[in-house]
Design a protein around this motif. Structure first.
Motif, PDB file in Angstrom:
ATOM      1  N   SER A  63       2.064 -18.488  -4.847  1.00  0.00           N
ATOM      2  CA  SER A  63       1.651 -18.259  -6.234  1.00  0.00           C
ATOM      3  C   SER A  63       2.099 -19.398  -7.133  1.00  0.00           C
ATOM      4  O   SER A  63       2.936 -20.238  -6.752  1.00  0.00           O
ATOM      5  N   LEU A  64       1.573 -19.420  -8.344  1.00  0.00           N
ATOM      6  CA  LEU A  64       2.006 -20.380  -9.349  1.00  0.00           C
ATOM      7  C   LEU A  64       3.505 -20.248  -9.602  1.00  0.00           C
ATOM      8  O   LEU A  64       4.231 -21.245  -9.678  1.00  0.00           O
ATOM      9  N   GLU A  65       3.988 -19.020  -9.706  1.00  0.00           N
ATOM     10  CA  GLU A  65       5.417 -18.788  -9.932  1.00  0.00           C
ATOM     11  C   GLU A  65       6.247 -19.376  -8.792  1.00  0.00           C
ATOM     12  O   GLU A  65       7.306 -19.973  -9.017  1.00  0.00           O
ATOM     13  N   GLY A  66       5.750 -19.235  -7.558  1.00  0.00           N
ATOM     14  CA  GLY A  66       6.451 -19.781  -6.411  1.00  0.00           C
ATOM     15  C   GLY A  66       6.524 -21.299  -6.444  1.00  0.00           C
ATOM     16  O   GLY A  66       7.582 -21.894  -6.169  1.00  0.00           O
ATOM     17  N   PHE A  67       5.404 -21.952  -6.765  1.00  0.00           N
ATOM     18  CA  PHE A  67       5.397 -23.416  -6.837  1.00  0.00           C
ATOM     19  C   PHE A  67       6.328 -23.906  -7.945  1.00  0.00           C
ATOM     20  O   PHE A  67       7.009 -24.926  -7.792  1.00  0.00           O
TER      21      PHE A  67
END
Length: 279
Positions: A266-270
């Motif tokens: 996810s964006l949050e993960g990146f």
């Protein structure tokens, strides 16, 4: 709608000025003024805004924006053949329309606009994605614009709003969703345009965020996502190994399995990984 501004229908305008669409300019003209007015309305209340339009062509969307009450429109058009029909629109809306004959990739429009600013455009296919990336990656955030209402090929629009583990998810989705809230608000079939393109189109409305959705260094995030999606089928511990010998430790610290692939994150993960790498 064709006579709301006292100007002739767009088909007559195109014939009168011999405006055959040029493929090398990415031109596909939208002639239905009901549709152009609808797109203008999707941009919200324009009465207190300056509007930047790129690639107006014969002025279909331009007329929609002005008819819907835009405070002022700045149109940037590369094709000199379109200057005459745009001048006719300017005459019908005194003081409301300014036109620059130039390349939108080269013109600095900010000195010609007064905030608040919205960008509304049926972007030429050949420069649409590049312009979007420029508008999403200024040196200073928040940017000079409040919202974007932009037409793209349907596939590009789907890439912008894509979620993890889907076919279209990639760097463009991450870039758009990190700093803005993009949403597909209208689909258009090929026959809505002259000449009809081989693909469907879609309008995407972007509302800017005051701050990025998750904290991260833009340069680190950009390098990470470039490496990850350039080898999207590889595990991240392999595709990101150039980031450093301890990339597996960084992945684990960010809560990401080193065996995961880019399309799963996810964006949050990146953003979490970008913060770990920046350390």
């Amino acid at each position: 709608m064709a006579t709301i501004d006292g100007l002739p229908p767009l088909r007559e305008v195109i014939e009168a000025h011999d405006l055959v669409a040029k493929k090398q300019l990415g031109q596909n003209f939208l002639l239905d003024l009901n549709l152009t007015a609808k797109i203008a309305r999707l941009a919200g209340d324009l009465s207190a805004c300056d509007v930047l339009e790129v690639g107006p062509g014969p002025g279909g969307l331009t007329r929609g924006l002005l008819a819907e009450g835009a405070r002022r429109v700045l149109a940037v058009e590369k094709d000199p053949r379109c200057m005459a029909p745009l001048a006719e629109i300017s005459a019908a809306y005194p003081g409301k329309l300014d036109v620059i004959n130039g390349d939108a990739l080269e013109v600095d429009v900010r000195s010609h606009l007064t905030a608040p600013i919205r960008i509304v455009a049926n972007l030429p296919y050949n420069v649409g994605t590049e312009l979007l990336i420029r508008w999403l990656t200024p040196k200073i955030w928040p940017p000079f614009w409040d919202s974007l209402t932009l037409m793209f090929q349907k596939e590009v629009a789907e890439r912008i709003v894509a979620k993890p583990r889907t076919e279209h998810y990639g760097r463009l989705a991450l870039l758009a969703q990190w700093r803005a809230e993009p949403k597909i608000v209208l689909h258009l079939p090929p026959e809505a345009f002259t000449p009809a393109p081989k693909v469907h189109s879609a309008v995407v409305h972007f509302t800017r965020l005051r701050q990025p959705r998750y904290p991260a260094d833009e340069g680190v995030l950009s390098r990470l996502t470039a490496m990850a999606f350039n080898q999207r089928r590889k595990m991240l511990r392999s595709s990101l190994k150039a980031m450093g010998p301890d990339i597996e430790d960084r992945l684990n610290a960010a809560g990401i399995p080193p065996t995961a692939r880019a399309e799963e994150i996810s964006l949050e993960g990146f953003c979490a990984l970008a913060r770990e790498v920046a350390k």
